[in-house]
Design a protein around this motif. Sequence first.
Motif, PDB file in Angstrom:
ATOM      1  N   THR A 252       0.831  -1.206   0.000  1.00 51.44           N
ATOM      2  CA  THR A 252       0.000   0.000   0.000  1.00 51.44           C
ATOM      3  C   THR A 252       0.861   1.251   0.000  1.00 51.44           C
ATOM      4  OG1 THR A 252      -2.032   0.914   0.997  1.00 51.44           O
ATOM      5  CG2 THR A 252      -0.252   0.408   2.510  1.00 51.44           C
ATOM      6  N   PRO A 253       0.372   2.335  -0.621  1.00 48.33           N
ATOM      7  CA  PRO A 253       1.127   3.600  -0.558  1.00 48.33           C
ATOM      8  C   PRO A 253       0.919   4.315   0.786  1.00 48.33           C
ATOM      9  CG  PRO A 253      -0.843   3.874  -1.898  1.00 48.33           C
ATOM     10  CD  PRO A 253      -0.799   2.426  -1.497  1.00 48.33           C
ATOM     11  N   PHE A 254       1.581   5.449   0.935  1.00 48.84           N
ATOM     12  CA  PHE A 254       1.464   6.224   2.180  1.00 48.84           C
ATOM     13  C   PHE A 254       0.018   6.705   2.393  1.00 48.84           C
ATOM     14  CE2 PHE A 254       2.053   9.355  -1.089  1.00 48.84           C
ATOM     15  CZ  PHE A 254       1.325  10.458  -0.663  1.00 48.84           C
ATOM     16  N   GLY A 255      -0.297   7.008   3.637  1.00 48.87           N
ATOM     17  CA  GLY A 255      -1.617   7.546   3.950  1.00 48.87           C
ATOM     18  C   GLY A 255      -2.495   6.613   4.773  1.00 48.87           C
ATOM     19  N   VAL A 256      -1.907   5.587   5.383  1.00 41.23           N
ATOM     20  CA  VAL A 256      -2.700   4.696   6.240  1.00 41.23           C
ATOM     21  C   VAL A 256      -2.875   5.343   7.618  1.00 41.23           C
ATOM     22  CG1 VAL A 256      -1.950   2.644   4.995  1.00 41.23           C
ATOM     23  CG2 VAL A 256      -0.686   3.354   7.038  1.00 41.23           C
ATOM     24  N   GLY A 257      -3.857   4.821   8.369  1.00 45.03           N
ATOM     25  CA  GLY A 257      -4.170   5.397   9.680  1.00 45.03           C
ATOM     26  C   GLY A 257      -3.008   5.350  10.648  1.00 45.03           C
ATOM     27  N   LEU A 258      -2.230   4.257  10.579  1.00 45.98           N
ATOM     28  CA  LEU A 258      -1.068   4.075  11.453  1.00 45.98           C
ATOM     29  C   LEU A 258      -0.057   5.202  11.291  1.00 45.98           C
ATOM     30  CD1 LEU A 258       0.737   2.063  13.222  1.00 45.98           C
ATOM     31  CD2 LEU A 258       1.588   1.191  11.043  1.00 45.98           C
ATOM     32  N   GLY A 259       0.047   5.743  10.066  1.00 46.82           N
ATOM     33  CA  GLY A 259       1.078   6.744   9.777  1.00 46.82           C
ATOM     34  C   GLY A 259       0.683   8.179  10.110  1.00 46.82           C
ATOM     35  N   LEU A 260      -0.609   8.385  10.463  1.00 48.36           N
ATOM     36  CA  LEU A 260      -1.068   9.743  10.751  1.00 48.36           C
ATOM     37  C   LEU A 260      -0.618  10.171  12.145  1.00 48.36           C
ATOM     38  CD1 LEU A 260      -4.711   9.429   9.350  1.00 48.36           C
ATOM     39  CD2 LEU A 260      -2.738  10.454   8.218  1.00 48.36           C
ATOM     40  N   LYS A 261      -0.551  11.466  12.349  1.00 52.20           N
ATOM     41  CA  LYS A 261      -0.169  11.988  13.670  1.00 52.20           C
ATOM     42  C   LYS A 261      -1.284  12.886  14.171  1.00 52.20           C
ATOM     43  CE  LYS A 261       4.820  11.568  13.024  1.00 52.20           C
ATOM     44  NZ  LYS A 261       4.644  10.508  12.041  1.00 52.20           N
ATOM     45  N   PRO A 262      -2.076  12.496  15.191  1.00 46.73           N
ATOM     46  CA  PRO A 262      -2.043  11.170  15.823  1.00 46.73           C
ATOM     47  C   PRO A 262      -2.631  10.110  14.884  1.00 46.73           C
ATOM     48  CG  PRO A 262      -3.909  12.425  16.643  1.00 46.73           C
ATOM     49  CD  PRO A 262      -3.150  13.343  15.742  1.00 46.73           C
TER      50      PRO A 262
END
Length: 290
Positions: A252-262
């Motif tokens: 998958t490309p960037f932008g998943v929930g895990l990578g968001l802050k928070p």
Amino acid sequence: LIQIKKMKLIRFGEINKEKPGVILAEGISIDVSAFVKDYDEVFFGEKGIEKLQTWLEKNQENCPVIDNDVRLGPPLIRPSKIVCVGLNYAKHAEESGMESPEEPILFFKASSAIVGPNDPIVIPKGSVKTDWEVELAVVIGKKTSYVSEVDALNHVAGYVLHNDVSERSFQLERSGQWVKGKSCDTFAPIGPFIATPDEIGDPNNLNLWLKLNGEEMQNSSTSDFIFNIQQLVSYISQFMSLLPGDIISTGTPFGVGLGLKPPRYLQEGDVIELGIEGLGVSKQTCIAYK
């Protein structure tokens, strides 16, 4: 050599009672169950797509038309395996705080997770970190073992849209392998259709995107792949035989929930829409496990 024309394969009808169909060039869907019982390992492995095309040249007029409001199921029956590739987009590796891998990271997703493209996602019992991942998936067309990169695309039957739903606490915090966070029931919505390679052009340069409740979360291109389709098919085939109908999900490309802050995770009632250029759009509503 029969030249495979463009084709889109669907399965339609109630859960576990789906029948095979085809979307014609003009957008009309027809029932082809008079020719083939299902899109399974035997169908893909015995040049079923080519035979179906030949059959349609004579029999297309006699095939029942499928209503537009009929449920679409997964476009193939449960395959022998789903092989997934982790961290295969440069920017996604970055957002996950991980180095770009030197070799493809492989993990399995249980094939029992497969559902139709617009079926609900069930947030599993005890989940607090269910996440989304738009992915390009590859459907294997013939038994593949130790294939070269040069020959790899000749082993591909088609491409399909996949939401690699993931429970991050099961995946990353509960020790052991990633499979636990990837395999819950409903965690593999695939479809709406499998497109033959001629439909797609270059699979290593396709736009893919995902929206959560109408807000764009992912929008990228498979040109950001660390390992392209040819490399992945060849690489995986060094370690296992890929069987007809097997799925490789390419990351998958960037932008998943895990990578968001928070970080942000899926809640009951959330609606996910996702799509890939040439492979249509799917839409899932999240429901809690009952």
